[in-house]
Design a protein around this motif. Structure first.
Motif, mmCIF file in Angstrom:
data_model
loop_
_atom_site.group_PDB
_atom_site.id
_atom_site.type_symbol
_atom_site.label_atom_id
_atom_site.label_comp_id
_atom_site.label_asym_id
_atom_site.label_seq_id
_atom_site.Cartn_x
_atom_site.Cartn_y
_atom_site.Cartn_z
ATOM 1 N N ALA A 288 0.859 -1.182 0.000
ATOM 2 C CA ALA A 288 0.000 0.000 0.000
ATOM 3 C C ALA A 288 0.891 1.226 0.000
ATOM 4 O O ALA A 288 1.912 1.258 0.690
ATOM 5 N N ALA A 289 0.510 2.220 -0.770
ATOM 6 C CA ALA A 289 1.342 3.416 -0.874
ATOM 7 C C ALA A 289 0.471 4.631 -1.141
ATOM 8 O O ALA A 289 -0.518 4.556 -1.876
ATOM 9 N N VAL A 290 0.844 5.735 -0.531
ATOM 10 C CA VAL A 290 0.208 7.019 -0.813
ATOM 11 C C VAL A 290 0.965 7.666 -1.961
ATOM 12 O O VAL A 290 2.198 7.729 -1.952
ATOM 13 N N ILE B 183 5.679 8.125 -4.807
ATOM 14 C CA ILE B 183 4.961 7.112 -4.046
ATOM 15 C C ILE B 183 5.641 6.902 -2.702
ATOM 16 O O ILE B 183 6.871 6.911 -2.610
ATOM 17 N N HIS B 184 4.831 6.732 -1.649
ATOM 18 C CA HIS B 184 5.339 6.618 -0.285
ATOM 19 C C HIS B 184 4.707 5.384 0.358
ATOM 20 O O HIS B 184 3.486 5.322 0.537
ATOM 21 N N ASP B 185 5.519 4.419 0.708
ATOM 22 C CA ASP B 185 5.020 3.153 1.234
ATOM 23 C C ASP B 185 4.337 3.344 2.586
ATOM 24 O O ASP B 185 4.897 3.952 3.501
ATOM 25 N N VAL B 186 3.113 2.819 2.719
ATOM 26 C CA VAL B 186 2.366 2.886 3.981
ATOM 27 C C VAL B 186 1.791 1.515 4.331
ATOM 28 O O VAL B 186 0.824 1.420 5.081
ATOM 29 N N THR B 187 2.391 0.460 3.791
ATOM 30 C CA THR B 187 1.852 -0.882 4.004
ATOM 31 C C THR B 187 1.705 -1.194 5.489
ATOM 32 O O THR B 187 0.686 -1.748 5.921
ATOM 33 N N GLY B 188 2.704 -0.838 6.261
ATOM 34 C CA GLY B 188 2.662 -1.135 7.688
ATOM 35 C C GLY B 188 1.643 -0.322 8.453
ATOM 36 O O GLY B 188 1.310 -0.665 9.598
ATOM 37 N N ASP B 189 1.131 0.761 7.846
ATOM 38 C CA ASP B 189 0.163 1.629 8.524
ATOM 39 C C ASP B 189 -1.269 1.392 8.067
ATOM 40 O O ASP B 189 -2.195 2.027 8.582
ATOM 41 N N LEU B 190 -1.473 0.514 7.099
ATOM 42 C CA LEU B 190 -2.791 0.364 6.485
ATOM 43 C C LEU B 190 -3.823 -0.120 7.503
ATOM 44 O O LEU B 190 -3.615 -1.110 8.204
ATOM 45 N N HIS B 191 -4.957 0.581 7.549
ATOM 46 C CA HIS B 191 -6.013 0.215 8.487
ATOM 47 C C HIS B 191 -6.630 -1.127 8.082
ATOM 48 O O HIS B 191 -6.872 -1.372 6.892
ATOM 49 N N PRO B 192 -6.920 -1.998 9.038
ATOM 50 C CA PRO B 192 -7.474 -3.323 8.705
ATOM 51 C C PRO B 192 -8.766 -3.257 7.903
ATOM 52 O O PRO B 192 -9.002 -4.113 7.037
ATOM 53 N N GLU B 193 -9.614 -2.256 8.162
ATOM 54 C CA GLU B 193 -10.869 -2.169 7.411
ATOM 55 C C GLU B 193 -10.617 -1.865 5.936
ATOM 56 O O GLU B 193 -11.337 -2.361 5.060
ATOM 57 N N ILE B 194 -9.606 -1.043 5.659
ATOM 58 C CA ILE B 194 -9.269 -0.773 4.259
ATOM 59 C C ILE B 194 -8.721 -2.035 3.605
ATOM 60 O O ILE B 194 -9.080 -2.374 2.467
ATOM 61 N N ALA B 195 -7.855 -2.757 4.317
ATOM 62 C CA ALA B 195 -7.299 -3.999 3.771
ATOM 63 C C ALA B 195 -8.412 -5.002 3.475
ATOM 64 O O ALA B 195 -8.436 -5.637 2.407
ATOM 65 N N GLU B 196 -9.352 -5.144 4.394
ATOM 66 C CA GLU B 196 -10.461 -6.079 4.192
ATOM 67 C C GLU B 196 -11.322 -5.667 3.004
ATOM 68 O O GLU B 196 -11.756 -6.512 2.207
ATOM 69 N N ALA B 197 -11.570 -4.360 2.874
ATOM 70 C CA ALA B 197 -12.374 -3.878 1.752
ATOM 71 C C ALA B 197 -11.675 -4.138 0.424
ATOM 72 O O ALA B 197 -12.317 -4.482 -0.580
ATOM 73 N N CYS B 198 -10.357 -3.990 0.401
ATOM 74 C CA CYS B 198 -9.608 -4.226 -0.839
ATOM 75 C C CYS B 198 -9.655 -5.696 -1.241
ATOM 76 O O CYS B 198 -9.798 -6.024 -2.426
ATOM 77 N N VAL B 199 -9.530 -6.581 -0.276
ATOM 78 C CA VAL B 199 -9.628 -8.006 -0.585
ATOM 79 C C VAL B 199 -11.029 -8.331 -1.091
ATOM 80 O O VAL B 199 -11.208 -9.083 -2.065
ATOM 81 N N ALA B 200 -12.050 -7.744 -0.460
ATOM 82 C CA ALA B 200 -13.432 -7.962 -0.916
ATOM 83 C C ALA B 200 -13.615 -7.452 -2.341
ATOM 84 O O ALA B 200 -14.332 -8.065 -3.147
#
Length: 626
Positions: free
Chosen positions: A459-461, A537-554
């Protein structure tokens, strides 16, 4: 045979046993890198090893330096190189007659295809030009505004250094080794810190006098590299200058480095700074990391691949997968392992169905599918060219106008607020696609999430292209310089266009294209954060909120696609609020290093060839599997 710790002191039997155990585990991984590799050989090839400092080996974390001039028997050098840890890169330097050793063990060792350069650090260290640098600064030393060069201090610094290593295809190192080494006088491990506190560059100096009482009073430098997304121009030179100043302060006579012969840009920099060629050769072991340096040839067309296809080819070759470049301009590869063959175009493969690809290709279809899956998207409509468009604008207040199909930000207008501007934006979008989408403008950070095999991998901003004034160059010159820098860092994939949008954004910041921007003043020059138009691009993988991660997988399950890059607008990466903007069926994996995007992609294609566990992994590598 005697081995040494980072301090250069001889190992005890217990320490040697622990090192032997360390060699058996999987080491750090990575690819060969051009600038900043080790260098040199003694100015006196007939010199005998100094008393008490024989068979010297220095652990740098990413591999070991084997100081060949301290070995009496070349066979002992070969034994050391044979004990190289998996995933590491050991380098033997300053070995007398290295070609003789390699000729006898050509199936195991090779001469590194690099050039060695030397910088004299004192006026009487002829024959090269005069030294660079000057007085070292206490945790400073950089002439660039807002940039500070200082010693590596802690695990956070070491982690940032590893991120830069990985993003530049270099071998990473265990964090504890980097921190321990930096605390010894044998190493001068420097980092460049930006005004925001971000580590944007690094260099490692090795003091040969501290390591083995070098009679030549020399030093070498290693792993000079910068974060090309965020480091200001001149960061590499600032690191070099500060290291040279600190070594000069220690009274060293010279510093050596080794650079791949094909790295013309780095060689020009070194020669401009006063380095001159020496006749030194380095010896390395034939291993998967070094394959590109000793194989007779790479696949035909490899050199023509863009970074997004090359990262896939590199990962495949590292695993012993056969790579055939079927169309270099298109980025198309044929990968074969055993009886399995798969065609890829960058991160798009045969595993992505035509239906899934079409769902991402048309933004209207993407919106429909995500909405039906209960996911959040901005309000929008297909442009009809009548009063209904203006009524929607009046209701929303501000909109984004974009082609329903297209990529790389072409034809997109952001922040449309007036009916006349709406008509102009629709006309622009129709140059790229007859169908146009009018969408609610939502505030927030531009977030790209890469999902592979229904797991969040990166994930990256993304931020729009920007420039920083130096008080000398005008806006146009600064844009051109930054554009060249982005192009060099991305293999020509990212450039800042100077067009009407750029001129408008600059004008909104209160400047003209020929105005000189004050020193330290930063302004955006594009509205969108598209990487192809100079965005960073700025890496934010370690900061990604779980709800966003779940929504992306969905979202990937709803689209039924194995690899995708999802674009969202978020309040912040670590906050749950988000809306989906679009899905990309061919995300650029190279944009997200050091996250293991290429590894996960090849895992998907060839699950039986999974890459070994890394000794260092960036934060967030453990992905969501919701």
């Amino acid at each position: 045979m005697t081995e040494t710790l980072a301090t250069g002191a001889a190992l005890t039997e217990g320490q040697r046993a622990r090192m032997a155990r360390r060699r058996e585990r999987v080491g750090p991984g990575g690819d060969p890198v051009a600038p900043g590799e080790p260098a040199g050989r003694s100015t006196d090839p007939d010199a005998v090893p100094p008393a008490g400092r024989t068979d010297v080996v220095l652990d740098c974390g990413w591999g070991r330096l084997v100081f060949g001039q301290t070995f009496r028997d070349p066979a002992d050098v070969a034994d050391v190189l044979r004990s190289e840890a998996a995933g590491s890169r050991d380098i033997c330097i300053y070995l007398r007659d290295p070609h003789v050793l390699v000729s006898r063990l050509h199936d195991e060792l090779f001469i590194d295809p690099s050039l060695t350069y030397r910088l004299p650090l004192s006026p009487d260290a002829a024959p090269g030009p005069g030294p660079i640098g000057g007085e070292p600064a206490a945790d400073g030393g950089a002439d660039l505004p807002g940039l500070r060069v200082r010693q590596l201090r802690d695990a956070a610094d070491a982690d940032a250094v590893n991120r830069i290593y990985a993003s530049n295809g270099m071998v990473t190192a265990p964090v504890d080794v980097l921190v321990a080494n930096a605390a010894t006088p044998s190493f001068l491990h420097l980092v460049a810190e930006s005004a925001t506190g971000e580590i944007v560059g690094t260099i490692t100096g090795v003091d040969h006098v501290e390591v083995f009482d070098d009679p030549d009073n020399g030093a070498s430098l290693w792993c000079l590299t910068v974060d090309f997304n965020h480091a200001p121009p001149g960061t590499g030179q600032a690191l070099l200058t500060e290291l040279a100043a600190r070594l000069t302060d220690r009274g060293r006579a010279f510093v050596d480095l080794s650079v791949l012969a094909e790295n013309d840009g780095a060689i020009r920099l070194y020669e401009r700074l006063g380095f001159y060629r020496t006749a030194t050769l380095c010896v390395k072991r034939k291993n998967p990391i070094n394959e590109r340096l000793f194989l007779p040839s790479l696949p035909a067309g490899y050199d023509e691949l863009n970074p997004y296809a090359r990262i896939v080819a590199d990962e495949a070759m590292r695993r012993g997968i056969r790579v055939e470049v079927t169309d270099p301009a298109w980025g198309e590869l044929r990968l074969t392992s055993g009886g399995r063959t798969i065609l890829t175009r960058e991160s798009l493969s045969e595993l992505t169905s035509a239906v899934a690809m079409s769902r991402c290709d048309d933004k209207r279809v993407t919106r429909r599918i995500l909405t039906e899956a209960g996911l959040s998207v901005p309000r929008g409509r297909t442009a009809t060219g009548d009063d209904a468009d203006e009524a929607f604008l009046a209701e929303i207040g501000a909109v984004v106008v974009k082609p329903a199909r297209g990529e790389q930000g072409n034809g997109i207008t952001v922040g449309v607020r007036a009916p006349e501007a709406l008509r102009t934006a629709v006309e622009l979008a129709r140059r790229y696609c007859p169908d146009v989408l009018i969408e609610e403008l939502r505030a927030g950070a531009d977030l790209r999430v890469v999902v592979i095999d229904h797991e969040v991998v990166a994930a990256a901003v993304r931020q729009p292209a920007s420039i920083t004034g130096d008080g000398v160059h005008d806006v146009t010159e600064l844009i051109e310089r930054q554009s060249r820098r982005r192009a060099a860092a991305t293999g020509g994939e990212s450039r800042i266009p100077i067009d009407d949008m750029t001129r408008e954004v600059v004008a909104e910041a209160g400047y003209g294209m020929h105005d000189v921007l004050p020193e330290g003043r930063m302004i955006a020059v594009r509205r969108t954060a598209n990487l192809h138009t100079g965005g960073t691009i700025h890496d934010v993988t370690g900061d990604l909120h779980p709800e966003i991660a779940e929504a992306c997988v969905a979202a990937t399950r709803a689209l039924d696609i194995p690899v995708t890059g999802l674009d969202l607008l978020v309040t912040a990466p670590d906050q749950p609020e988000h809306v989906f903007i679009e899905a990309n069926e061919r995300p650029g994996l190279a944009n997200h290093e050091p996250q293991p995007t290429a590894e996960r992609f090849v895992d998907l294609l060839f699950p039986g060839t999974r890459a070994p566990h890394r000794l260092w992994s960036p934060a967030g590598t453990a992905s969501s599997t919701a």
